[in-house]
Scaffold this motif. Structure first.
Motif, PDB file in Angstrom:
ATOM      1  N   THR A  36      36.688  37.855  40.466  1.00  0.00           N
ATOM      2  CA  THR A  36      36.768  36.731  41.378  1.00  0.00           C
ATOM      3  C   THR A  36      35.948  36.990  42.617  1.00  0.00           C
ATOM      4  OG1 THR A  36      38.696  37.642  42.488  1.00  0.00           O
ATOM      5  CG2 THR A  36      39.114  36.201  40.611  1.00  0.00           C
ATOM      6  N   THR A  56      42.913  29.958  38.789  1.00  0.00           N
ATOM      7  CA  THR A  56      43.124  31.365  38.475  1.00  0.00           C
ATOM      8  C   THR A  56      44.533  31.773  38.882  1.00  0.00           C
ATOM      9  OG1 THR A  56      40.782  31.759  38.882  1.00  0.00           O
ATOM     10  CG2 THR A  56      42.201  33.694  38.734  1.00  0.00           C
ATOM     11  N   CYS A  58      47.570  34.693  38.894  1.00  0.00           N
ATOM     12  CA  CYS A  58      47.979  36.090  38.764  1.00  0.00           C
ATOM     13  C   CYS A  58      49.386  36.165  38.180  1.00  0.00           C
ATOM     14  CB  CYS A  58      47.963  36.789  40.117  1.00  0.00           C
ATOM     15  SG  CYS A  58      46.312  37.253  40.679  1.00  0.00           S
ATOM     16  N   VAL A  97      45.231  36.213  35.150  1.00  0.00           N
ATOM     17  CA  VAL A  97      44.872  37.586  35.488  1.00  0.00           C
ATOM     18  C   VAL A  97      46.145  38.420  35.512  1.00  0.00           C
ATOM     19  CG1 VAL A  97      43.829  39.105  37.206  1.00  0.00           C
ATOM     20  CG2 VAL A  97      42.922  36.792  36.891  1.00  0.00           C
ATOM     21  N   LYS A 114      41.933  37.134  44.732  1.00  0.00           N
ATOM     22  CA  LYS A 114      42.040  37.566  43.334  1.00  0.00           C
ATOM     23  C   LYS A 114      42.467  36.386  42.458  1.00  0.00           C
ATOM     24  CE  LYS A 114      42.081  40.772  40.096  1.00  0.00           C
ATOM     25  NZ  LYS A 114      40.825  41.442  39.690  1.00  0.00           N
ATOM     26  N   CYS A 115      43.263  35.494  43.045  1.00  0.00           N
ATOM     27  CA  CYS A 115      43.715  34.329  42.287  1.00  0.00           C
ATOM     28  C   CYS A 115      44.093  33.210  43.252  1.00  0.00           C
ATOM     29  CB  CYS A 115      44.909  34.692  41.399  1.00  0.00           C
ATOM     30  SG  CYS A 115      46.205  35.591  42.260  1.00  0.00           S
TER      31      CYS A 115
END
Length: 283
Positions: A36, A56, A58, A97, A114-115
């Motif tokens: 990402t 996205t 997590c 993820v 990251k998400c």
């Protein structure tokens, strides 16, 4: 997972978030399904996303029936279907993820890009709300005790009185609950390792979210040797996690879709699909 949300340790919540964020930023990847970039978000339906055309998400697997890999290796589950409601509304696909739950519950996973969101059987708690914005609740959770048949224990008090070895999943509300009850349980990284510890005799009893325990007991090899000895009404509720001061359009979309699903029957269909019972009938 439970979720403390309590769903899934010595640092304060703020210190943990900062430490996790720095570590996550340094390593760049946590073994998830995709990379990402927080610097170039793309918009979908007015929502800024970390990846073009993808919501996205997590999570931490396995946590059946909320999120786990099916026989084909695809990540499926109750949480996946709930998030899909918002993804479809935004006109994007869901990209999952798999990362450590501690990074999720600290808020670092979302804060570092990251998400976009986290769906990991995560209980809404005041501690987590310091670093995470939550959606409206989408699941009412309780804890349960799973033990080898024949222990004679029927409660946490019995576990203590009989000197039974107790295990719990690290960073969860189940762990927090038994610690507050005076236990010092052995901690396991995820639910699969926790169950393996019970099967190996490393623990006599384990505490875990009720739906997870009920899912385990559907498997003949588990039901033959183990039993649920008690349920623990902890009053928990799961929420979808977003970074602090989340995109208001994304948060509203998730809330609206959860609320709509509960009113039009879609939520009940998803619930029955994964739990085999209607909301309110578990236990």
């Amino acid at each position: 997972m439970a979720l403390s949300p309590k769903g899934r340790r010595g640092f304060t919540a703020g210190a943990l978030a900062l430490t996790a964020a720095l570590a996550l930023a340094a390593c760049g990847s946590d073994g998830g399904s995709s990379t990402t970039s927080a610097s170039a978000p793309a918009e979908a339906g007015g929502v800024k996303l970390v990846h073009p055309g993808k919501l996205t998400v997590c999570t931490n697997i396995p946590y059946e029936p909320f999120q786990f890999k099916d026989d084909s290796g695809k990540i499926v589950g109750f949480d996946v279907d709930i998030v899909d409601l918002a993804a479809k509304k935004l006109g994007v696909t869901q990209d999952i993820v798999d990362i450590d739950f501690a990074v999720i519950k600290s808020g670092a996973a979302m804060a570092t890009g990251k998400c976009d969101v986290a769906a990991a059987g995560m209980t809404i708690t005041p501690e987590r709300q310091q670093n995470i914005d939550f959606s409206v609740p989408y699941f009412d959770a309780t804890q349960a005790l799973l033990a080898k048949k024949g222990t004679g224990a029927k409660s946490l008090d019995d576990v203590k009185a009989k000197g039974l070895k107790l295990g719990a999943q690290a960073s969860t509300t189940g762990l927090d609950y038994v610690k507050k009850a005076g236990f010092d349980p052995t901690e396991y990284a995820d639910s699969a390792k926790e169950l393996l510890a019970l099967q190996a005799g490393q623990a006599d009893v384990i505490v875990q979210d009720l739906p997870v325990v009920l899912t385990w007991l559907k498997k003949p090899e588990i039901a033959e040797k183990y039993e649920m000895i008690a349920s623990l009404d902890t009053g928990e509720q799961y929420g979808i996690g977003l970074k602090k001061n989340a995109d208001p359009v994304l948060l509203k979309t998730i809330n609206d879709e959860i609320t709509k699903a509960k009113s039009d029957g879609a939520y009940e269909q998803i619930f029955v699909k994964w739990f085999g019972k209607k909301p309110g009938e578990l236990g």
